[in-house]
Design an enzyme around this catalytic site. Sequence first.
Site, PDB file in Angstrom:
ATOM      1  N   GLY A 188       0.844  -1.198   0.000  1.00  0.00           N
ATOM      2  CA  GLY A 188       0.000   0.000   0.000  1.00  0.00           C
ATOM      3  C   GLY A 188       0.871   1.238   0.000  1.00  0.00           C
ATOM      4  O   GLY A 188       1.657   1.450  -0.908  1.00  0.00           O
TER       5      GLY A 188
ATOM      6  N   ALA B 216       2.833   4.683  -2.941  1.00  0.00           N
ATOM      7  CA  ALA B 216       2.955   4.067  -4.265  1.00  0.00           C
ATOM      8  C   ALA B 216       1.760   3.174  -4.579  1.00  0.00           C
ATOM      9  O   ALA B 216       1.161   3.256  -5.661  1.00  0.00           O
ATOM     10  CB  ALA B 216       4.255   3.277  -4.359  1.00  0.00           C
TER      11      ALA B 216
ATOM     12  N   SER C 206      -0.180  -5.440   4.161  1.00  0.00           N
ATOM     13  CA  SER C 206      -0.278  -5.903   5.538  1.00  0.00           C
ATOM     14  C   SER C 206      -0.219  -4.723   6.486  1.00  0.00           C
ATOM     15  O   SER C 206       0.723  -3.929   6.442  1.00  0.00           O
ATOM     16  CB  SER C 206       0.852  -6.887   5.858  1.00  0.00           C
ATOM     17  OG  SER C 206       0.856  -7.199   7.234  1.00  0.00           O
TER      18      SER C 206
ATOM     19  N   ALA D 147       6.935  15.970   0.518  1.00  0.00           N
ATOM     20  CA  ALA D 147       7.075  17.084  -0.415  1.00  0.00           C
ATOM     21  C   ALA D 147       6.953  16.586  -1.847  1.00  0.00           C
ATOM     22  O   ALA D 147       7.350  15.463  -2.162  1.00  0.00           O
ATOM     23  CB  ALA D 147       8.419  17.788  -0.214  1.00  0.00           C
TER      24      ALA D 147
ATOM     25  N   LYS E 179       3.765  24.571  -1.694  1.00  0.00           N
ATOM     26  CA  LYS E 179       5.206  24.532  -1.929  1.00  0.00           C
ATOM     27  C   LYS E 179       5.532  25.291  -3.210  1.00  0.00           C
ATOM     28  O   LYS E 179       5.084  24.914  -4.288  1.00  0.00           O
ATOM     29  CB  LYS E 179       5.709  23.090  -2.029  1.00  0.00           C
ATOM     30  CG  LYS E 179       7.208  22.996  -2.298  1.00  0.00           C
ATOM     31  CD  LYS E 179       7.660  21.550  -2.458  1.00  0.00           C
ATOM     32  CE  LYS E 179       9.123  21.478  -2.866  1.00  0.00           C
ATOM     33  NZ  LYS E 179       9.562  20.086  -3.116  1.00  0.00           N
TER      34      LYS E 179
ATOM     35  N   LEU F 243       9.788   2.672  -3.987  1.00  0.00           N
ATOM     36  CA  LEU F 243      11.036   2.161  -3.429  1.00  0.00           C
ATOM     37  C   LEU F 243      11.385   0.784  -3.965  1.00  0.00           C
ATOM     38  O   LEU F 243      12.564   0.403  -3.969  1.00  0.00           O
ATOM     39  CB  LEU F 243      10.939   2.104  -1.899  1.00  0.00           C
ATOM     40  CG  LEU F 243      10.626   3.428  -1.194  1.00  0.00           C
ATOM     41  CD1 LEU F 243      10.523   3.208   0.313  1.00  0.00           C
ATOM     42  CD2 LEU F 243      11.680   4.471  -1.501  1.00  0.00           C
TER      43      LEU F 243
ATOM     44  N   ILE G 210       7.867  10.707  -5.256  1.00  0.00           N
ATOM     45  CA  ILE G 210       6.473  10.633  -5.693  1.00  0.00           C
ATOM     46  C   ILE G 210       6.368  10.913  -7.195  1.00  0.00           C
ATOM     47  O   ILE G 210       5.550  10.327  -7.901  1.00  0.00           O
ATOM     48  CB  ILE G 210       5.599  11.590  -4.858  1.00  0.00           C
ATOM     49  CG1 ILE G 210       5.477  11.036  -3.427  1.00  0.00           C
ATOM     50  CG2 ILE G 210       4.217  11.766  -5.477  1.00  0.00           C
ATOM     51  CD1 ILE G 210       4.739  11.941  -2.474  1.00  0.00           C
TER      52      ILE G 210
END
Length: 506
Positions: free
Chosen positions: A5, A8, A32, A43, A71, A326, A339
């Site tokens: 989850g 991503a 999980s 950010a 931002k 990741l 992101i």
Amino acid sequence: MIVGGGTAGWMAATLLARRLDRQSVTITVVESSDIRTVGVGEATVPGIRDFFREIGVTEQEVIAAAQGTVKLGIEFVDWKREGERFFHPFGLYGMRSRGVAFHHYWRKLNASGHPTPLSDFCLATALAERNLFMRPTDSPVHDLLFFDWAVHFDAGLFAKFLAKKADEWGVEHIDATITDVLVDQATGYISSVDTQCGKTIAGDLFIDCSGFRSLLLGDSLGVPYEDWTNLLPCDRAVAMPCERAGPLTPYTRSTALAAGWQWQIPLQHRVGNGYVYASRHISDDEAVATLKGRLEGEALAEPNMIRFRTGRRTAFWQGNCVALGLAAGFMEPLESTSITLIQTGLEKLLALLPDRGFDPALANEYNRTTGLEYARIRDFLILHYFANGRQGQPMWDRCRGTALPEELARKLTLFKARGHLVRYEWESFQDPSWLSMYAGFGIDAAAHDPLADHFSLSDLEAAFERMKGSIRDAVALAEPHETFLKSFAPASALPAFRSMSLAANG
């Protein structure tokens, strides 16, 4: 099937659900609740607002749900040398004329003995310096009024917001720990996953959002990891939120420290802080103590320790598995690109969406373009370290001696020769971003474009004053960042400002 989850996984679930809403597909997220996500990606860059539009939500909804703020860019403190700072804005510098970029005119005037900061000619920087904001016009009358904006948000709240939307749009959610990944030995494709609760879940396309472990692409399919630690020195981070004690700034702050750098990200309910560091130059205990000593307010949680290796998988799509976030690779959060890479990965996947045949040509193109994108971002980050002027500190001294990748070296050589800005395929950061780095670090060109000599120095001085006047007029229309948020996303409640000394932050 989406495995994992977090940001991503739920970005993938919501975008696929919206874009495939009339297709006969089932989207399942297996995550999980016992496995902790990294959860410090707070950010973003302006492209995130395109993602909001793609999934049919507004900036107001996200800011209210995820305690978000505006931002306008990133302030870099002590990177060039201690006591100096510069700003990387989401906006343009000055105005082009007669086909010549503004920075050539600026360089010409500066070289004549009339120095003026490049930052004086960017509206986004002027707003950020004053903690002001206004929404940019859709049709600016000239380049001086062009700027863009992104958001800061609580990554955990953002994931929950997306999960709720995904549920409304029919995404199946299974809370379970995966115990085994079954791979068809004949095809090399993943066929299903087994879970701790005894359930086997089959799928056609598997999206690996399992974090650093890369459960599917790395562990099960054996795709190697390409390590870039020799180019980007930091390999650890400690994160710790605190109460806000200063003004609600519309920008991220990055402060260079002895063995890395500190981020400060203002949210409505807290300030996100982290020390990204090189473990060969500082111990974990020292890093934690350093960060604690630099918090602007009372700590709101215990330190969250994160170990990482900067780099990427040698392939991002293999067989019927695509990795995002990741699980695909990681470059430290210096320019808020994690992101972005999730978002562009999804966009490329949808553009190359396979059928059950999984033509290898699709994966090959995905891997080619994503590999280029990672390399371009990597090179932009390397420049930050390579150009530093912090003398006498082992990590920073070593960074100045980094052997640069060929394409980055070419960029620097051409800019130093005559201010030429090189743009390669799949650049995430465009000319103004590179220019902000060159100017911020004091990297100058030996000469300007000869076409800039069409105007005399007196012509340029008068034009520059008019530009500064236009920016001042625009700034006068803006309002305090905090005031904007209260009217823009009224469902969010801003905690009261609590005054205290900011001496710890210099």
